[in-house]
Write a protein that holds these residues in place. Structure first.
Motif, PDB file in Angstrom:
ATOM      1  N   ILE A 113       0.882  -1.176   0.000  1.00 21.93           N
ATOM      2  CA  ILE A 113       0.000   0.000   0.000  1.00 21.93           C
ATOM      3  C   ILE A 113       0.914   1.218   0.000  1.00 21.93           C
ATOM      4  O   ILE A 113       1.797   1.334   0.862  1.00 21.93           O
ATOM      5  N   ALA A 114       0.714   2.123  -0.928  1.00 20.38           N
ATOM      6  CA  ALA A 114       1.497   3.362  -0.963  1.00 20.38           C
ATOM      7  C   ALA A 114       0.554   4.542  -1.119  1.00 20.38           C
ATOM      8  O   ALA A 114      -0.239   4.591  -2.064  1.00 20.38           O
ATOM      9  N   ASP A 115       0.628   5.475  -0.182  1.00 20.49           N
ATOM     10  CA  ASP A 115      -0.106   6.734  -0.270  1.00 20.49           C
ATOM     11  C   ASP A 115       0.848   7.794  -0.798  1.00 20.49           C
ATOM     12  O   ASP A 115       1.873   8.085  -0.160  1.00 20.49           O
ATOM     13  N   ILE A 116       0.523   8.363  -1.951  1.00 22.09           N
ATOM     14  CA  ILE A 116       1.392   9.391  -2.524  1.00 22.09           C
ATOM     15  C   ILE A 116       0.581  10.640  -2.828  1.00 22.09           C
ATOM     16  O   ILE A 116      -0.621  10.564  -3.111  1.00 22.09           O
ATOM     17  N   ARG A 117       1.240  11.773  -2.755  1.00 23.96           N
ATOM     18  CA  ARG A 117       0.612  13.019  -3.209  1.00 23.96           C
ATOM     19  C   ARG A 117       1.057  13.257  -4.646  1.00 23.96           C
ATOM     20  O   ARG A 117       2.253  13.355  -4.933  1.00 23.96           O
ATOM     21  N   VAL A 118       0.076  13.298  -5.548  1.00 21.67           N
ATOM     22  CA  VAL A 118       0.358  13.491  -6.966  1.00 21.67           C
ATOM     23  C   VAL A 118      -0.877  14.101  -7.608  1.00 21.67           C
ATOM     24  O   VAL A 118      -2.007  13.819  -7.200  1.00 21.67           O
ATOM     25  N   ASP A 119      -0.681  14.952  -8.588  1.00 19.65           N
ATOM     26  CA  ASP A 119      -1.789  15.611  -9.266  1.00 19.65           C
ATOM     27  C   ASP A 119      -2.149  14.799 -10.509  1.00 19.65           C
ATOM     28  O   ASP A 119      -1.415  14.811 -11.499  1.00 19.65           O
ATOM     29  N   LEU A 120      -3.263  14.077 -10.442  1.00 21.76           N
ATOM     30  CA  LEU A 120      -3.719  13.260 -11.562  1.00 21.76           C
ATOM     31  C   LEU A 120      -5.126  13.697 -11.952  1.00 21.76           C
ATOM     32  O   LEU A 120      -6.026  13.714 -11.111  1.00 21.76           O
ATOM     33  N   PRO A 121      -5.353  14.049 -13.213  1.00 19.08           N
ATOM     34  CA  PRO A 121      -6.687  14.505 -13.652  1.00 19.08           C
ATOM     35  C   PRO A 121      -7.616  13.328 -13.940  1.00 19.08           C
ATOM     36  O   PRO A 121      -8.117  13.145 -15.049  1.00 19.08           O
ATOM     37  N   LEU A 122      -7.859  12.522 -12.918  1.00 22.34           N
ATOM     38  CA  LEU A 122      -8.682  11.322 -13.066  1.00 22.34           C
ATOM     39  C   LEU A 122      -9.868  11.397 -12.102  1.00 22.34           C
ATOM     40  O   LEU A 122      -9.761  11.997 -11.024  1.00 22.34           O
TER      41      LEU A 122
END
Length: 565
Positions: free
Chosen positions: A216-225
């Motif tokens: 399980i990995a929680d990442i902060r990333v800007d994804l237009p989904l």
């Protein structure tokens, strides 16, 4: 001496707070009616449920902070209906991300899309995403406002000194301030999948443990989904395995990916391994090079196991302490809340002397059956996600190959999401009612369906910690004989409310709650076609009897059965 970590946990989006540990007084701790061990989402919800039935609760938590990482993030409609009963729903809906669709991909092609049912009668969406820390915070706010609950941080149960049906339970508790003994009439273990109370009792679970491991990995990333469940089978960077993605609030994305056989958790969580795999996943979905930041990561294995009995003398098991379920299909916390909602009213009735301990046997009967049903369903999903043998892998790979050109195999990708459980074989259901004569509506054992009554008003908003007799009629009063029978049960201490569902214009004398159903929405959803039909609902909103017509004697028999008298 127990020394929990008092350094605030690190997070890029959540500010952890360390709560002060409770120190035992020199005179010791007074006896408690009920002790709940474990202040996670299930333990806190159970404590709040018991308190709304008027019971004082002692809640013990070994740590001094809420949980680390996102952990449980998807909460179902039924869970939100349960959390509404304990007052935590508004904070969760305000902070969470609702959704209803899931997509499965193979070789860059979407091969299956599922949309969960949702209509105008539902107050809550089919699913809502929110990190577990925020959910626990919402429950903590309710506990802080509830004078019947005492929450003690930094309390680790180290021994069960006594567990006697005739006397009660005595626990040894270790704290930063020293040891003390705690007596209770009943103890509920909500201390998670590694339940130390379960181990102290020497109890073993039944079921299967699967070899496949996931990161399980929680990442902060800007994804237009959009906020939808995304499942990727056999991706080129992780051949033969599966990857899941979920959007979370605060710009966080959860990525779960399966590890190849033989890789250790230490190897999987090495920074270079995490970076290579997350970069590969982002590249595969068309966002190569997107900057991201790690918040939290962990490794888990899929298990499908349950205790055969959730009652061990005066010790009861609830949530992950009672069963361990694969997370595919969002089953963990969502199943645990149904445990707690089933147990709360029954334990309250036993502690108040309104029912004997046999009522708690029905808790184990209903929830063990639910867990086994989930295990059967979850095992199918797990075998598809993580094939346990060469034969299962051949079948799974055949489905993947066919899915590119044959739509009929798409439903095999269904992850069999968590759902409300139907206690059709509950010993609390009436055996001589008119259940079989109804052509529609919730059957005996089913949870009540919600109905929209106004812009921000639903049927479930009127149902609280009591038995509820829904009396459907066109006009006039609730029959005097039913009113008198309800009074007799109230005089015995059993909370029983009458809800008049009126389709005509006349007032409904003798009702505690009046529902104006001139447009027939409630009548229609409950399959009622004639005046005088009735439903009897338990305090956990499950139907235990329904009649086309009802007299006082039949109501008495149904209530005796539903309270295990």
């Amino acid at each position: 001496m127990h020394q929990p970590d008092t350094t605030p946990r690190r997070s890029i989006y959540y500010d952890y707070r360390v709560h002060p540990a409770w120190t035992p007084p020199s005179l010791g701790s007074p006896p408690a009616r009920v002790v709940v061990v474990g202040a996670g989402p299930i333990g806190m919800a159970l404590a709040l449920d018991l308190a709304r039935h008027g019971l004082p609760v002692l809640l013990l938590e070994a740590q001094q902070q809420v949980s680390e990482g996102s952990r449980a993030i998807v909460f179902t409609r039924r869970s939100m209906e349960i959390l509404q009963q304990v007052g935590a729903d508004r904070a969760i809906t305000a902070a969470g991300l609702p959704w209803r669709s899931g997509n499965s991909f193979f070789r860059g092609q979407r091969v299956f899309r599922m949309e969960a049912p949702h209509d105008d009668n539902d107050r809550f969406h089919p699913m809502i995403n929110l990190q577990q820390q925020y959910l626990e915070e919402a429950l903590l706010d309710q506990i802080a406002a509830q004078p019947l609950i005492e929450l003690r941080w930094g309390q680790k149960v180290t021994r069960i000194l006594r567990n006697d049906d005739g006397v009660g339970v005595r626990l040894e508790v270790d704290t930063p301030g020293g040891l003390y003994e705690q007596d209770a009439e009943w103890v509920v273990a909500c201390d998670g999948a590694r339940s130390e109370l379960r181990q102290m009792c020497g109890l073993r679970m039944e079921g299967a443990s699967y070899e496949g491991r996931f990161v399980i990995a929680d990442i902060r990333v800007d994804l237009p989904l959009p906020t939808e469940r995304l499942a990727f089978f056999d991706p080129p960077w992780n051949p033969g395995n599966t990857v899941l993605m979920h959007r979370e609030p605060h710009g966080i994305w959860r990525i779960d990916y399966q590890l190849p056989p033989g890789e250790t958790p230490e190897q999987a969580l090495a920074p270079e391994s995490l970076k290579a795999r997350i970069d590969a996943q982002l590249a595969m979905i068309g966002h190569a090079g997107a900057p991201w930041e790690m918040d939290w990561c962990s490794v888990y294995s899929a298990r499908a196991m349950t205790l055969p009995d959730y009652r061990h003398q005066r010790l009861l098991f609830c949530g992950d302490a009672a069963h361990m379920l694969p997370i595919f299909g969002v089953r963990g916390a969502n199943t645990g809340w149904q445990d707690a909602h089933d147990l709360g009213w029954k334990l309250a009735f036993v502690l108040k002397g309104l029912s004997g301990p046999a009522l708690l046997d029905s808790y184990s009967h209903e929830r063990v059956a639910a867990a086994r049903e989930i295990i059967d369903e979850a095992s199918k999903s797990t075998r598809f996600m993580t094939p346990p043998s060469r034969g299962f892998r051949l079948l799974r790979d055949a489905v993947l190959s066919l899915s590119l050109s044959q739509p009929f195999v798409g439903p095999l990708f269904h992850w069999r999401t968590s759902r409300p459980h139907d206690y059709a074989d509950s010993p609390l259901n009436s055996h001589d009612d008119d259940d079989a004569l109804f052509g529609a509506g919730p059957r005996d054992g089913a949870p009540m369906p919600n109905v929209r009554l106004g812009p921000d008003q639903h049927l479930m908003d009127h149902f609280g910690a009591a038995f509820w007799l829904m009396h459907f009629h066109r006009d006039g009063a609730v029959p005097q004989a039913l009113q008198a029978e309800a009074r007799r049960w109230r005089e015995r201490g059993v909370p029983l409310q009458i809800v008049a569902v009126r389709s005509g214009g006349a007032a409904a004398d003798g009702a505690d709650v009046l529902i104006d159903d001139r447009d027939g929405r409630v009548h229609g959803r409950y399959g009622v076609r004639q005046s005088g039909s009735c439903y009897l609902l338990r305090p956990d909103q499950h139907v235990c009897a329904r009649w086309l017509s009802l007299d006082a004697r039949r109501l008495e028999r149904a209530l005796c059965r539903a309270t295990a008298r």
